[in-house]
Enzyme design. Structure first.
Site, short mmCIF file in Angstrom:
data_model
loop_
_atom_site.label_atom_id
_atom_site.label_comp_id
_atom_site.label_asym_id
_atom_site.label_seq_id
_atom_site.Cartn_x
_atom_site.Cartn_y
_atom_site.Cartn_z
N SER A 126 -4.86 -3.72 -6.14
CA SER A 126 -5.10 -3.24 -4.78
C SER A 126 -4.24 -2.02 -4.51
CB SER A 126 -4.73 -4.35 -3.79
OG SER A 126 -4.64 -3.83 -2.49
N TYR A 156 1.47 -10.49 -0.48
CA TYR A 156 0.19 -10.31 -1.16
C TYR A 156 0.28 -9.13 -2.13
CZ TYR A 156 -4.37 -8.34 -2.08
OH TYR A 156 -5.44 -7.77 -2.71
N LYS A 160 0.22 -8.75 -6.51
CA LYS A 160 -0.58 -7.84 -7.33
C LYS A 160 0.35 -6.98 -8.21
CE LYS A 160 -4.67 -9.00 -5.94
NZ LYS A 160 -5.61 -9.62 -6.91
#
Lengths: 686, 686
Positions: A126, A156, A160
């Site tokens: 992301s 989050y 990643k």
């Protein structure tokens, strides 16, 4: 042995769209998803879009042993790894769950990959990993290139970031073999143009467009716009919105790039973005235009952590992968609006639920239950069969209570769809366009109900379920391939059930899919056994047949002689009480001059009625078809059921029509034409 | 319910030293370790150092359910989390294993902590997280403060970095409750001053001092010094070496700091270093001095990744934790050298192995096997008992094959250590220093073999195993507390076995531990049942007793009358053949005038000899003790064993000595004195 791409999290928003593109690009796909934040329905719908079944396993990646079983069952050549929790806000509240799912899940996946020597992986990362790119105090990293230092600002994003690091370390440890593509997404929007799959967020949507679409259909009041005093053309922040189909195609490009490396390894990051920023108002206007009206909004204060501009520099992907985003935000908004209006509650349809049906828990054959007032109907993928019709508390069809038993040899076609050609074909032989076809003979010298592996033995794809004006519309799909049971032509078959609170309408639709043959033959019906008695047999059922002419049959071969004559034991509309002594297995004729391949526009005629003094249920069969077989089930002898435990009323075409010049047009489906028919069951209490 | 500190990886180098300091500081400790890179022996030795048992579980942190069981069994108030793989070089080769063990292991631990609402954790991090602090191009981060940006340069360091991030995110998600201390270690060296625990690296040591110590004892040829052209006073790189005991104490300081926070949470990093850099040559010289000679070395080229100076700025820990490293490198080198010379192969002793012995796999009672030529001996912690004496293929003691059976009520003291006072105490009563003690009566009106829960029912700590000049020295420890079975005084008991290839010597040693009482009573022996026949009974064994006077007993009470008389069926050194008709259970007297509490300096006298015509094994018992009980086992009736399945020869003090003015000095152990005795078994073939 075919080689598969394993897609983890394939039931999710981006995953499902990527599965479509993988299959469109000739890949075979296995999907693994734990469904904690997605719906299997998306995969059922993808199967519809690509017209093929997709192996699916409800597995959490952290379950090493179950995951390993998938690798033993399928030869996996590469993995696209989506599976992850993905809500930034939630991640700050339950960070451990994020690390557990996203990091630990990946570690477990990588252990399994290593054990099975699969070393090609495309990782769903992301743009969040870049963090606040304005932190450098200047524009040097706007638009953001892959070289921008990483500094995610929430758990989050850190999951990643950590997984990227793990993959990098693994590649470094074995640089000749690991092929790792890191794809950093910007803002995915839109939906598949079919309107069948799209984003289905749980709870209050976090992202602009899902929120806006819920405003558009009235699920939310108005859009909040967080600040209009940024230095953009309209004061709202700039983001890089990318159509999910473009994004999906980026994965195919990356996967192909890795596969072309042949003997060398790689670890490489690519931005997947358009390179073109859009403001919040740009999106707002595009979506309002798609909807056809201005949507309510309110400008509120800036949101902590928001920055002016997060636009991708996608040139590395453009150059190296030969991939470029091609769909604009207007298209994305139109596609999103189509998805939204067709699926107002995402994949969820009120009154519809399903469960796996066979003991091994496979998703190919599920049992789907539809509750509509007094009527509950259950349908299974296997044969697109009717497993239950429960009207006001009375179950009126014979059924097994589990999917395994439907595979019993003694199963007398309970509830199932019969095809490609229902009933008998004399000597398993017919001529079509000058060519003789020999079919497998599965009943004495004849071919019965489509041959050895008829439609009743296949798992239909789907269903696609909609509810319109209080009617469930349930659509199953089966592609019957050319040569199966020796029939010519790839035939696409749709079985469509319409269920309201007192009737079930079945619509059959079929067509040749391509140019392999000019014509084939077809005759589809449903083989339910009805029993209104609530008892082991149908004795005492009072039936009325609306037609009393039938196809005379040769007593020995049971094949039509070609004559249509009055039945000596039937008078139209005269009550017959079923008992131990009544036996019927005859094809009654509604229209002696039938020649249409599609009867759906014909008058829906009542052909049969039955009541039983115990249940007071009245059961009426109507159809557009030219005949109906009435069978009192004397041959039934299967687990839990005895002779006369149910009767069948099977509307359809003339028996062995193909071998009778006058009747043949009823069953010959030509290229470009559509086969169609309708059967309706009406229920009431008397 | 006591509150415990859970120490993960407590069997490792730093973990084991920290367990010692925790207990020294009054904490109760539970240790969890998967032993993949450590040895349970370290915990056995820690138990010796702290003289108490430590609950230990061989659990991998990733086994959520097993770990959760520990939290159900013990009330855990905080965790010190060491468990991790820690070799930088290895981490670049098998990074996935590092992430799996270190990151996934921590995630699993944190899940369990959360489930049990334990939110205090001290995390074992590393200065490795800072990476190359010279990367900034200047000295701004030398010595390294906690504020230095993190940039680990290898997978090991990244796992520490990732775990720090996870802990930080978890604290942020629940900042009022999580108390997280991050301890970043510099270079731990040295060993516990007891010489019992220290670093025991597998394979070739990665670190300077373990390598150097192996050079010193000849396991490695010479030290390689990687570069002597750095800008230090002697050209070799500067590191911050910290004595492992100082490091361990830092954990106590951090834990106490967290506990003092009471209602508020915290996430805080502290460097644990000395703040004083030492060069490679500084260490080399200090260690050479400890060893007493210059060790061989060679200067070779610089090693990739090495930098000049990695010294801690420990002022945050000094100020906030009130902790400061106090031991210098000279002390560390002396401690390391003591550990090394006493344990040339770390915890490994050739010929010694162990396994858990009870069905629940507890580590409190293990079975220890010693192979020395023709003689194999097995000892268990339970009662420090002899489970097997296998001489040249013949097993000569009665034993159960599993630890559980030793708990049978019918167990007639097989092989066990008997204490605090062996044999009978009349009426369970005695006077000492004017005070009357009443003991539990466990045999009619008398107290037998120490009472209800004698030494035979306790798991001894240890063993500490050494091998010197081909003799195993095996040391067990039991602290028998004041008031146990109503005996006065905390008594420390050592059972020491010396095993060569043809004899077993047992040495008993005991002392009062503190000032609670001025004196207690004691009489320890071993209760093995010998059988040389290889058969169910000892029939046909030919025995010779060296002494034929015995303690006359009252026929009814079985207590000594006070008379020492000649036994009517025994003549000194005259053979007696055991049979169904021979019965002996008498205390023969070696020294009628005995009054010593420590007989170890007395002459070791042969008191008993036995042979059997089937095995040709000759078994001789010698002792420094004034009596020996000879018992032909007529009362044996237990699982797998019948009457006369073994005979006992139990040297010790006079029976009920405390209640006879003349004999009492033999068993009165006064403060500051040491109880001691020796029993020896010699084996040969005739």
């Amino acid at each position: 042995m075919s080689e598969y791409i394993l897609v983890t999290g394939g039931a999710g928003y981006i995953g499902s769209h990527t599965v479509v593109e993988l299959i469109n690009n000739g890949h075979k796909v296995v999907v693994v998803d734990n469904l904690v934040n997605s719906s299997y329905d998306s995969i059922a719908r993808v199967e519809f879009i690509v017209k093929q079944s997709i192996p699916f396993f409800n597995i959490d990646l952290r379950d090493h042993d179950k995951l390993s079983e998938v690798f033993k069952a399928y030869k996996i050549k590469g993995v696209i790894h989506f599976a992850a929790l993905k809500a930034v806000g939630e991640s700050t509240k339950i960070p451990l769950d994020y690390y557990d799912n996203n990091v630990n899940g990946t570690i477990s996946l990588l252990n399994v990959l290593k054990e099975h020597n699969v070393k090609t992986i495309v990782f769903s990362s992301s743009a969040t990993v870049y963090g606040d790119v304005t932190r450098f105090g200047d524009d040097r990293y706007i638009p953001i290139p892959e070289e921008c230092p990483l500094d995610p600002t929430n758990p989050y994003g850190r999951t990643k970031f950590v997984v990227e690091g793990i993959l990098k370390d693994i590649h470094t440890s074995d640089p000749d073999n690991w092929k790792v593509a890191i794809l950093r997404y910007f803002n995915p929007i839109g939906a598949h143009p079919s309107g069948l799959i799209g984003e289905d967020p749980l709870g209050i949507p976090n992202n602009l467009l899902p929120y806006l679409s819920q405003v558009a259909i009235g699920r939310r009041d108005k859009l909040s716009i967080f600040g209009n005093d940024y230095k953009s053309h309209d004061g709202t922040p700039i983001r890089d919105y990318i159509h999910v189909v473009d994004l999906a195609k980026g994965h195919i490009a990356a996967l192909n790039y890795l596969h072309k490396l042949n003997e060398s390894g790689l670890y490489r990051e690519w931005n997947l973005g358009t390179g073109k920023g859009s403001t919040v108002f740009d999106i707002y206007h595009a979506f309002s235009k798609a909807v056809g009206k201005q949507l309510p909004y309110e400008v509120v204060g800036r949101r902590a952590g928001d920055v002016l501009d997060l636009t991708a520099n996608p040139s590395r992907a453009n150059k190296e992968l030969g991939w470029k985003a091609e769909l604009d935000i207007e298209t994305a908004c139109e596609d999103l609006w189509r998805w939204t209006t067709k699926n107002t509650h995402g994949f969820n349809v009120e009154g519809y639920s399903w469960k796996t049906f066979e003991s091994d828990g496979n998703y190919g054959n599920r049992l789907h239950t539809f509750v509509n007032g007094d009527l509950t109907v259950a349908l299974a993928n296997h044969g697109a069969l009717i497993q239950d019709i429960n009207f006001d508390g009375d179950h009126i069809v014979n059924a097994y209570d589990n999917g395994d038993d439907y595979l019993l040899k003694s199963n007398p076609f309970f509830g199932t769809t019969v095809g490609r050609v229902a009933n008998r074909i004399a000597n398993g032989q017919f001529e079509l366009n000058g060519k003789t076809y020999n079919l497998p003979k599965n009943e004495n010298q004849n071919t019965l109900h489509g041959g050895l592996v008829g439609y009743d033995k296949e798992n239909f794809l789907g269903p696609i379920v909609k509810k319109e004006k209080d009617v469930f519309i349930v659509e199953f799909l089966l592609v019957d391939p050319d040569g199966k049971n020796n029939f010519p032509g790839d035939v696409e078959n749709i079985v469509r059930y319409f269920i309201d609170n007192k009737s079930i309408k079945i619509e059959y639709e079929a067509r040749l899919l391509n140019d392999k043959v000019d014509a084939t033959i077809i005759n589809i019906t449903n083989h339910s056994y009805f029993n209104l008695s609530g008892d082991a047999t149908t004795d005492d059922t009072v039936v009325k047949l609306s037609y009393d002419n039938y196809l005379e049959v040769d007593a020995k071969t049971l094949l039509p002689t070609g004559n249509v004559i009055k039945h000596d034991r039937v008078d139209a509309n005269k009550p017959i009480t079923l008992s131990e002594d009544t036996f019927y297995d005859y094809c009654f004729v509604v229209d002696n001059d039938a020649d249409a391949i599609d009867t759906r526009s014909h008058e829906l005629k009542k052909v049969f009625e039955a009541t039983h003094p115990r249940s007071h249920t009245k059961f009426v069969v109507s159809t557009t078809e030219p005949t109906y077989q009435f069978y009192t089930g004397v041959g039934v002898n299967t687990k839990g059921f005895v002779a006369r435990s149910g009767f069948c009323v099977e509307p359809g075409r003339f028996v062995d029509a193909i071998n009778n010049k006058k009747w043949a047009p009823q069953v010959i489906l030509k290229k470009g034409e559509v086969y169609g028919s309708i059967i309706q069951y009406d229920l009431s209490k008397v």
